[in-house]
Design a protein around this motif. Structure first.
Motif, PDB file in Angstrom:
ATOM      1  N   VAL A 435       0.175  -1.173   0.343  1.00 48.03           N
ATOM      2  CA  VAL A 435      -0.180   0.044   0.226  1.00 48.03           C
ATOM      3  C   VAL A 435       1.054   1.510  -0.070  1.00 48.03           C
ATOM      4  O   VAL A 435       1.563   1.215   1.056  1.00 48.03           O
ATOM      5  CB  VAL A 435      -1.231   0.074   1.374  1.00 48.03           C
ATOM      6  N   ARG A 436       1.324   2.622  -0.737  1.00 44.81           N
ATOM      7  CA  ARG A 436       1.461   3.590  -1.156  1.00 44.81           C
ATOM      8  C   ARG A 436       0.919   3.996   0.157  1.00 44.81           C
ATOM      9  O   ARG A 436      -0.245   4.673   0.951  1.00 44.81           O
ATOM     10  CB  ARG A 436       1.246   3.954  -1.762  1.00 44.81           C
ATOM     11  N   VAL A 437       1.876   4.436   0.434  1.00 47.30           N
ATOM     12  CA  VAL A 437       0.852   6.156   1.762  1.00 47.30           C
ATOM     13  C   VAL A 437       1.688   7.364   1.969  1.00 47.30           C
ATOM     14  O   VAL A 437       2.961   7.372   0.698  1.00 47.30           O
ATOM     15  CB  VAL A 437       2.229   5.331   3.438  1.00 47.30           C
ATOM     16  N   LYS A 438       1.642   7.911   1.690  1.00 47.53           N
ATOM     17  CA  LYS A 438       1.092   9.799   1.354  1.00 47.53           C
ATOM     18  C   LYS A 438       2.118  10.197   3.111  1.00 47.53           C
ATOM     19  O   LYS A 438       1.059  10.080   4.115  1.00 47.53           O
ATOM     20  CB  LYS A 438       0.205  10.576   1.170  1.00 47.53           C
ATOM     21  N   LEU A 439       3.315  10.628   3.367  1.00 46.97           N
ATOM     22  CA  LEU A 439       3.999  11.542   4.571  1.00 46.97           C
ATOM     23  C   LEU A 439       4.304  12.421   4.128  1.00 46.97           C
ATOM     24  O   LEU A 439       3.710  13.390   3.004  1.00 46.97           O
ATOM     25  CB  LEU A 439       5.429  10.782   4.486  1.00 46.97           C
ATOM     26  N   GLU A 445      10.219  16.931   9.761  1.00 48.08           N
ATOM     27  CA  GLU A 445      10.036  16.361  10.323  1.00 48.08           C
ATOM     28  C   GLU A 445       8.829  15.742  10.545  1.00 48.08           C
ATOM     29  O   GLU A 445       7.872  16.382   9.814  1.00 48.08           O
ATOM     30  CB  GLU A 445       9.917  17.320  12.549  1.00 48.08           C
ATOM     31  N   THR A 446       8.739  14.068  10.482  1.00 48.37           N
ATOM     32  CA  THR A 446       7.264  13.565   9.999  1.00 48.37           C
ATOM     33  C   THR A 446       6.540  14.467  10.516  1.00 48.37           C
ATOM     34  O   THR A 446       6.339  14.106  11.922  1.00 48.37           O
ATOM     35  CB  THR A 446       7.737  12.201   9.856  1.00 48.37           C
ATOM     36  N   LEU A 447       4.854  14.111  10.208  1.00 47.21           N
ATOM     37  CA  LEU A 447       4.516  15.155  11.030  1.00 47.21           C
ATOM     38  C   LEU A 447       2.427  14.416  10.881  1.00 47.21           C
ATOM     39  O   LEU A 447       1.577  13.765  11.508  1.00 47.21           O
ATOM     40  CB  LEU A 447       3.567  16.397  11.204  1.00 47.21           C
ATOM     41  N   GLY A 448       2.752  13.314   9.826  1.00 45.03           N
ATOM     42  CA  GLY A 448       1.267  12.521   9.479  1.00 45.03           C
ATOM     43  C   GLY A 448       1.786  11.943   8.455  1.00 45.03           C
ATOM     44  O   GLY A 448       3.204  12.146   7.869  1.00 45.03           O
ATOM     45  N   ALA A 449       1.163  10.306   8.477  1.00 48.25           N
ATOM     46  CA  ALA A 449       1.093   9.134   7.105  1.00 48.25           C
ATOM     47  C   ALA A 449       0.112   8.687   7.024  1.00 48.25           C
ATOM     48  O   ALA A 449      -0.851   7.650   8.055  1.00 48.25           O
ATOM     49  CB  ALA A 449       2.483   7.773   7.731  1.00 48.25           C
ATOM     50  N   THR A 450      -0.604   9.053   5.813  1.00 52.97           N
ATOM     51  CA  THR A 450      -1.929   8.237   5.129  1.00 52.97           C
ATOM     52  C   THR A 450      -2.155   7.185   4.189  1.00 52.97           C
ATOM     53  O   THR A 450      -1.120   7.728   3.406  1.00 52.97           O
ATOM     54  CB  THR A 450      -2.893   9.652   5.046  1.00 52.97           C
ATOM     55  N   PRO A 451      -2.314   5.778   4.509  1.00 56.56           N
ATOM     56  CA  PRO A 451      -2.264   5.043   3.114  1.00 56.56           C
ATOM     57  C   PRO A 451      -3.574   5.301   2.183  1.00 56.56           C
ATOM     58  O   PRO A 451      -4.305   6.352   2.531  1.00 56.56           O
ATOM     59  CB  PRO A 451      -2.909   3.549   4.091  1.00 56.56           C
ATOM     60  N   GLU A 452      -3.115   5.093   0.787  1.00 61.17           N
ATOM     61  CA  GLU A 452      -4.190   5.244  -0.172  1.00 61.17           C
ATOM     62  C   GLU A 452      -5.099   4.840  -0.053  1.00 61.17           C
ATOM     63  O   GLU A 452      -4.768   3.765  -0.253  1.00 61.17           O
ATOM     64  CB  GLU A 452      -2.795   5.666  -1.318  1.00 61.17           C
ATOM     65  N   PHE A 453      -6.135   5.413  -0.218  1.00 62.22           N
ATOM     66  CA  PHE A 453      -7.759   4.750   0.167  1.00 62.22           C
ATOM     67  C   PHE A 453      -8.230   3.912  -0.771  1.00 62.22           C
ATOM     68  O   PHE A 453      -8.407   2.954  -0.974  1.00 62.22           O
ATOM     69  CB  PHE A 453      -8.594   5.175   0.336  1.00 62.22           C
ATOM     70  N   ASP A 454      -7.532   4.184  -2.424  1.00 62.94           N
ATOM     71  CA  ASP A 454      -7.355   3.462  -3.866  1.00 62.94           C
ATOM     72  C   ASP A 454      -6.511   2.095  -3.574  1.00 62.94           C
ATOM     73  O   ASP A 454      -7.224   0.750  -3.910  1.00 62.94           O
ATOM     74  CB  ASP A 454      -7.554   4.495  -4.603  1.00 62.94           C
ATOM     75  N   ASP A 455      -5.332   2.114  -3.285  1.00 64.48           N
ATOM     76  CA  ASP A 455      -4.720   1.231  -2.729  1.00 64.48           C
ATOM     77  C   ASP A 455      -4.901   0.095  -2.693  1.00 64.48           C
ATOM     78  O   ASP A 455      -5.407  -1.285  -1.521  1.00 64.48           O
ATOM     79  CB  ASP A 455      -3.413   1.535  -2.309  1.00 64.48           C
ATOM     80  N   CYS A 456      -5.723   0.469  -0.564  1.00 71.53           N
ATOM     81  CA  CYS A 456      -6.773  -0.059  -0.011  1.00 71.53           C
ATOM     82  C   CYS A 456      -7.623  -0.999  -0.074  1.00 71.53           C
ATOM     83  O   CYS A 456      -8.541  -2.182  -0.615  1.00 71.53           O
ATOM     84  CB  CYS A 456      -7.200   0.236   1.367  1.00 71.53           C
ATOM     85  N   ARG A 457      -8.872   0.027  -1.410  1.00 69.05           N
ATOM     86  CA  ARG A 457     -10.286  -0.488  -1.495  1.00 69.05           C
ATOM     87  C   ARG A 457      -9.732  -1.836  -2.783  1.00 69.05           C
ATOM     88  O   ARG A 457     -10.110  -2.800  -2.378  1.00 69.05           O
ATOM     89  CB  ARG A 457     -11.031   0.575  -2.300  1.00 69.05           C
ATOM     90  N   ARG A 458      -8.433  -1.860  -4.230  1.00 76.97           N
ATOM     91  CA  ARG A 458      -8.239  -2.371  -4.544  1.00 76.97           C
ATOM     92  C   ARG A 458      -7.993  -3.740  -4.099  1.00 76.97           C
ATOM     93  O   ARG A 458      -8.332  -4.937  -4.638  1.00 76.97           O
ATOM     94  CB  ARG A 458      -7.658  -2.320  -5.624  1.00 76.97           C
ATOM     95  N   LEU A 459      -6.972  -4.098  -2.781  1.00 78.09           N
ATOM     96  CA  LEU A 459      -6.431  -5.460  -1.655  1.00 78.09           C
ATOM     97  C   LEU A 459      -7.632  -5.938  -1.978  1.00 78.09           C
ATOM     98  O   LEU A 459      -7.179  -7.171  -1.216  1.00 78.09           O
ATOM     99  CB  LEU A 459      -5.105  -4.648  -1.532  1.00 78.09           C
ATOM    100  N   ALA A 460      -8.610  -4.811  -0.501  1.00 82.06           N
ATOM    101  CA  ALA A 460      -9.794  -5.767  -0.133  1.00 82.06           C
ATOM    102  C   ALA A 460     -10.852  -6.675  -1.329  1.00 82.06           C
ATOM    103  O   ALA A 460     -11.302  -7.102  -0.803  1.00 82.06           O
ATOM    104  CB  ALA A 460     -10.258  -4.930   0.529  1.00 82.06           C
ATOM    105  N   ALA A 461     -10.937  -5.464  -2.270  1.00 78.55           N
ATOM    106  CA  ALA A 461     -11.905  -6.618  -3.260  1.00 78.55           C
ATOM    107  C   ALA A 461     -10.862  -7.907  -3.978  1.00 78.55           C
ATOM    108  O   ALA A 461     -11.415  -9.110  -4.264  1.00 78.55           O
ATOM    109  CB  ALA A 461     -11.706  -5.277  -4.528  1.00 78.55           C
ATOM    110  N   ARG A 469     -10.072  -3.183   7.046  1.00 73.91           N
ATOM    111  CA  ARG A 469      -9.666  -4.227   7.056  1.00 73.91           C
ATOM    112  C   ARG A 469      -8.614  -3.270   7.248  1.00 73.91           C
ATOM    113  O   ARG A 469      -6.714  -3.979   7.398  1.00 73.91           O
ATOM    114  CB  ARG A 469     -10.117  -5.741   7.361  1.00 73.91           C
ATOM    115  N   VAL A 470      -8.440  -3.241   5.835  1.00 75.78           N
ATOM    116  CA  VAL A 470      -6.904  -2.999   4.487  1.00 75.78           C
ATOM    117  C   VAL A 470      -6.437  -1.906   5.427  1.00 75.78           C
ATOM    118  O   VAL A 470      -5.498  -1.847   5.482  1.00 75.78           O
ATOM    119  CB  VAL A 470      -7.425  -3.435   3.077  1.00 75.78           C
ATOM    120  N   LEU A 471      -7.949  -0.907   5.621  1.00 81.72           N
ATOM    121  CA  LEU A 471      -6.870   0.494   6.106  1.00 81.72           C
ATOM    122  C   LEU A 471      -6.232  -0.064   7.245  1.00 81.72           C
ATOM    123  O   LEU A 471      -5.560   1.410   7.578  1.00 81.72           O
ATOM    124  CB  LEU A 471      -8.426   1.370   5.804  1.00 81.72           C
ATOM    125  N   ALA A 472      -6.843  -0.572   8.128  1.00 82.79           N
ATOM    126  CA  ALA A 472      -6.455  -0.630   9.171  1.00 82.79           C
ATOM    127  C   ALA A 472      -4.707  -0.840   9.533  1.00 82.79           C
ATOM    128  O   ALA A 472      -3.986  -0.870  10.358  1.00 82.79           O
ATOM    129  CB  ALA A 472      -7.209  -1.525  10.366  1.00 82.79           C
TER     130      ALA A 472
END
Length: 488
Positions: A435-439, A445-461, A469-472
């Motif tokens: 899964v790609r993650v946007k930092l 200094e890193t302040l946040g990290a968010t997974p790309e939702f489209d990647d999670c949806r594709r893997l979940a399907a 579950r994939v997003l978590a």
């Protein structure tokens, strides 16, 4: 200072008080480069009598490292400037110390060929050798002290010259690391090339005067060796502070930044702040040779920082150059434009089913973001306010998309200023795939990290599991990537 500095880190320069050659060397060593790397590199040049050292210096609220260079007759030279040239650390001299004028090292030879055998060699800190073609040569020896005073050698000996051609020969013969040798050659070439162009001479005839010769070799070769030892994966810098005002030289008053500094930094971002000459030609050449992006450092796990201190104190800022080293985290995205345009329209006569195609068209036209806001217009008519953010260059496409895919008869534009965090893409592994993650980061200094939702949806399907579950799992991996601290 870390006991073992890993290689392949990201290197970031923070020249908030400018940059000079000696401060670069000192900052890199303070950050963790073994001082033996610099000592061995300078020794390999084979310049008899050239000695270097390091010392702790307090500048403002910071304690940094100073880089010192000694050579035969240095004290004699300094006495000469103090007595005859009123040297107080300002103006044309060597590239050490960030004095009021940050005396710098672009000593050179002004070679004027008059076609009659009268060759005039007059430059910063060396003799004006007039060769009349009959064996009679006059050496009008002087040194452009840091505030430009003409100073002769107290011993009566002519100052030593080292032309660019000779420095190249020294580099070729030196037993240096290939990377250090190549980088040092690049830095010397940048200085020599602009000096030759500024003074109308052949590059090979550019000469570094006695003070500049010693310091230039130590500073440039030392900095090149330190950077080569680090083997940085990438190099960035905030725009260097140039200084302002004028400095007094033997040629009269010279504006800051010096012409050589300006030429070396041509096309690169810089700030005209501070008093005196804060960025020297050598410092500018180092940045121009190694920096690939100017701006804030990318997201990274910070490993070390170092402070290179000059010899003088400033009233408005600490006289230090900071370098930061960190483990890069993913692929940095281009910096965002600080100014954008919001284009909007109120629409009350369009089939709501056309809203989604309109949004798609706006994004395809280059919109940075699109949103719809339910509003109530005159006579109680329900409507949508459609808004799109765009960079100024992309306005024509955005406007065309509005007019082609909606019923609006007009648009509003508003210029907005914004502050955007530095961003980078990285990847994390999950049970279901990558899964790609946007930092997001600020000042490295890193302040946040968010997974790309489209990647999670594709893997979940693909796995036939809920997206959450994939997003978590991806979120947990992203958090570990962004905020874990390596044990040393």
């Amino acid at each position: 200072m870390a006991a073992k500095m890993p290689k392949g880190l990201h290197l970031h320069f923070d020249p908030c008080s400018g940059v000079a050659g000696d401060m670069t060397v000192a900052a890199l060593v303070d950050a963790g480069v073994p001082d033996k790397v610099v000592r061995d590199a300078v020794k390999a040049m084979g310049v008899a009598g050239l000695k270097i050292g390091f010392e702790k210096r307090k500048r403002g609220a910071f304690v940094g490292l100073g880089f010192t260079v000694d050579w035969p007759g240095k004290k004699e030279e300094e006495r000469g400037r103090d007595g005859d040239g009123h040297n107080d650390g300002r103006g044309h001299g060597h590239d050490h110390g960030h004095g009021d004028g940050h005396g710098h090292d672009h000593g050179h030879d002004h070679g004027h060929d008059h076609g009659d055998g009268h060759g005039h060699d007059h430059g910063h800190g060396h003799d004006h050798g007039h060769d009349h073609g009959d064996g009679r040569g006059h050496d009008h020896d002087h040194d452009h002290g840091r505030d430009g005073g003409h100073v002769g050698s107290k011993s009566g000996k002519p100052h030593e010259h080292r032309r660019y051609a000779e420095i190249r020969r020294l580099l070729r013969a030196a037993s240096l690391d290939s990377g250090a040798k190549k980088l040092a050659g690049d830095i010397f070439a940048r200085i020599a090339t602009v000096e030759a162009a500024l003074h109308g001479m052949e590059v090979e005839r550019v000469a570094f005067h006695e003070v500049g010769a010693w310091d230039s070799i130590a500073d440039i070769v030392g900095a090149a060796a330190a950077i080569a030892w680090l083997e940085p994966s990438s190099v960035s810098s905030t725009p260097p502070v140039l200084g302002s005002g004028v400095i007094r030289t033997a040629h009269g008053l010279m504006p800051v930044p010096a012409p050589a500094t300006t030429a070396i930094l041509r096309g690169l971002p810089a700030l005209s702040e501070g008093k005196g000459e804060l960025t020297t030609p050598t410092g500018a050449a180092i940045l121009a040779a190694v920096v690939t992006s100017f701006g804030a450092p990318p997201p990274m796990r910070l490993q070390a920082q170092g402070f290179g201190a000059g010899t003088r104190e400033f009233a408005d800022r600490p006289n230090v150059l900071r370098v930061i080293l960190g483990e890069p985290m993913g692929r940095a995205l281009p910096p965002s434009a600080p100014e954008i345009v919001c284009v909007s329209a109120n629409i009350d006569d369009m089939n709501p089913q056309l809203a989604e195609p309109l949004m798609t068209a706006l994004f395809e036209a280059g919109a940075l973001d699109v949103w719809f806001t339910p509003i109530l217009m005159k006579k109680g008519r329900p409507a949508l306010e459609v808004s799109a953010l765009a960079e100024p260059d992309g306005l024509p496409g955005i406007e065309n998309a509005f007019f082609e895919h909606s019923t609006t008869l007009g648009l509003r534009r508003q210029v907005l200023q914004r502050t955007v965090l530095d961003r980078a893409f990285a990847e994390v592994s999950t049970e279901y795939g990558t899964v790609r993650v946007k930092l997001a980061a600020r000042g490295g200094e890193t302040l946040g990290a968010t997974p790309e939702f489209d990647d999670c949806r594709r893997l979940a399907a693909r796995a036939k599991v809920p997206v959450r579950r994939v997003l978590a799992e991806a979120s947990a991996a992203a958090f570990a990537l962004a905020f874990r601290r390596k044990r040393r």
